[in-house]
Design an enzyme around this catalytic site. Structure first.
Site, PDB file in Angstrom:
ATOM      1  N   ALA A   1       0.843  -1.180  -0.060  1.00  0.00           N
ATOM      2  CA  ALA A   1      -0.228  -0.022   0.009  1.00  0.00           C
ATOM      3  C   ALA A   1       0.876   1.215   0.192  1.00  0.00           C
ATOM      4  CB  ALA A   1      -0.897   0.045   1.080  1.00  0.00           C
ATOM      5  N   LYS A   2       0.478   2.293  -0.154  1.00  0.00           N
ATOM      6  CA  LYS A   2       0.955   3.710  -0.014  1.00  0.00           C
ATOM      7  C   LYS A   2       0.099   4.895   0.079  1.00  0.00           C
ATOM      8  CE  LYS A   2       5.469   4.948  -0.052  1.00  0.00           C
ATOM      9  NZ  LYS A   2       6.491   4.311   0.399  1.00  0.00           N
TER      10      LYS A   2
END
Ligand code: NAD
Length: 436
Positions: free
Chosen positions: A119-120
């Site tokens: 994720a980011k």
């Protein structure tokens, strides 16, 4: 006063950069899929992000006004475990960049074989232009707005560009307040006082150093006295520089940050540099090069210095077809995410420059984040020696896996790392099957 704070110019320029990085990441993943003969369906899953949230974050400013910032949280894949990835505060971030960074996180966790997905997060803000109190309100509001995606078993953020332990503490506190009980496992890179891990702050830099040392061993070069240039003197670049010099006797001859750089062929006095940077809020080295300590050098000049090791540890898209041919370093160890684009890879390979790719070289951060999460869930903490030993084991194993695959396939370490990561994620997709 109610207004939208954004620079059209900066946002347009960065949008182009973010989409380049996404193209580069997708091209590398496609290449791996071709070689692995991944089915079209699985490839389509790999190319897409599972879940994305865009938020508008209103923040009360100290002068009573309101500014609204754009923020993102993107989960690329949870197929191998809860999503994991940092949050950056940068005026140039955008959804395309965040997608690319989330994909890289999925592959990175797979390359070092830890049970996490990718994720980011990002907020389009220049934190140097707002006060600490405004940063705190921004972080808390952003945390509340992306909370539906977060969770110790769903998605666990960490620090990235322009965010740090304090940012993670605000994030953890906000979610804990909203949930009615403490949730240390919801975020990593926290202060030790809140359930952070020993060795987390230095972890990405230490991982970069482990990768550098392993690569030097393969090339039969002793680390003592090797010359090193580092672009970016933040969390990653600074720790990598210190550990390389203090523990391995390397000679750091050039460093730079967003404000400029310094070159000293005899080696930079890092203790003196750190004192200077710490005294110049927010940690900038502009004005440090005074002729005696070293000479001023631009970021472009630093990248093309004649050194043994070049460590890009700032932002993406720094080494491109425009400067790859000018790189004189024997090896590049990617502290940053995505510092080299697809076209530059080919030129570097042709010129026999060894590149230790981001999804291997900067994985030390996510590895110790994984350790932090494990310690939080057990409520039992390890000492720094144990953290470093375990980090060394996982990094060296991943390095060997990538190196061996590159040798067997007669390919670059980048391609090997993408092959390894993509294969592991694709396998998990296939064996889990499709719901419903
Ligand atoms: P940071 O904010 O602590 O430091 C970034 C540094 O880069 C600063 O010194 C800044 O001045 C410099 N910089 C920014 N723009 C620049 C430019 N145009 N030219 C030269 N220098 C510039 O960020 P960080 O956490 O050290 O992250 C750096 C890179 O490493 C990013 O690509 C990030 O995604 C990656 N990374 C970070 C971690 C982590 O644990 N922090 C983990 C893996 C990868």
């Amino acid at each position: 006063m109610l207004f939208m704070k954004e620079s059209v110019e900066a946002s347009l320029a960065s949008h182009t950069q973010g989409s380049h990085m996404l193209d580069t990441t997708l091209s590398r993943m496609d290449q791996a899929c071709d070689q692995l003969r991944v089915t079209e369906g699985v490839r389509a899953i790999l190319r897409s992000c599972e879940r994305e949230l865009t938020v508008s974050i209103p923040v009360r400013l100290d002068d009573g006004g309101i500014a609204v910032y754009k923020g993102y949280r993107v989960q690329h894949s949870s197929v191998r475990g809860p999503c994991k990835g940092g949050i950056r505060f940068h005026p140039g971030t955008n959804i395309q960049e965040v997608r690319a960074l989330a994909m890289l996180m999925t592959l990175k966790c797979a390359v070092v074989n830890i049970p996490l997905g990718g994720a980011k997060g990002g907020v389009e803000v220049d934190p140097s232009q707002i006060t600490l109190a405004e940063q705190e309100r921004l972080t808390r509001r952003y945390a509340a707005m992306i909370m539906p995606l977060l969770g110790g078993k769903r998605d666990i953020p960490a620090p990235d560009v322009n965010t740090n332990e304090q940012t993670m503490a605000w994030l953890m506190d906000t979610i804990s307040m909203l949930q009615g009980h403490g949730v240390p496992e919801i975020v990593t890179g926290k202060p030790i006082a809140l359930g952070g891990s020993q060795g987390r702050i230095e972890a990405t830099g230490r991982g970069v150093v482990i990768t550098t040392i392993e690569l030097l061993k393969k090339l039969q070069i002793s680390p003592e006295g090797v010359t090193v240039a580092i672009q970016g003197y933040g969390n990653v670049g600074r720790h990598a520089a210190q550990i390389l010099q203090r523990e391995y006797g390397a000679r750091i001859i050039a460093v730079s940050d967003v404000s400029g750089g310094i070159y000293n062929a005899h080696g930079i006095d890092l203790l003196d540099l750190n004192d200077y940077v710490d005294a110049h809020r927010p940690g900038l080295l502009a004005g440090y090069a005074d002729g005696k300590r070293g000479d001023e050098i631009s970021n472009d000049e630093l990248l093309t210095l004649d050194v043994d090791v070049l460590i890009p540890a700032a932002l993406e898209e720094q080494i491109t077809e425009g400067n790859a041919d000018l790189i004189q370093a024997k090896m590049i160890v990617e502290g940053a995410n995505g510092p080299t684009n697809f076209e530059a890879d080919r030129i570097l390979e042709y010129n026999n420059v060894h590149v230790a790719p981001d999804i291997l070289a900067n994985a030390g951060g996510v590895i110790v984040s994984y350790f932090e999460w494990v310690q939080d869930l057990q409520a039992y903490f390890w000492d720094v020696a144990e953290v470093r030993t375990r980090l060394g084991k996982l990094m060296c194993k991943a390095f060997d896996d990538v190196w061996t695959l590159a040798y067997e396939r007669k390919t670059s370490m980048r391609e090997a790392a993408f092959l390894l990561g993509t294969e592991r994620v694709a396998e998990a997709i296939v064996v889990r099957g499709l719901f419903p």
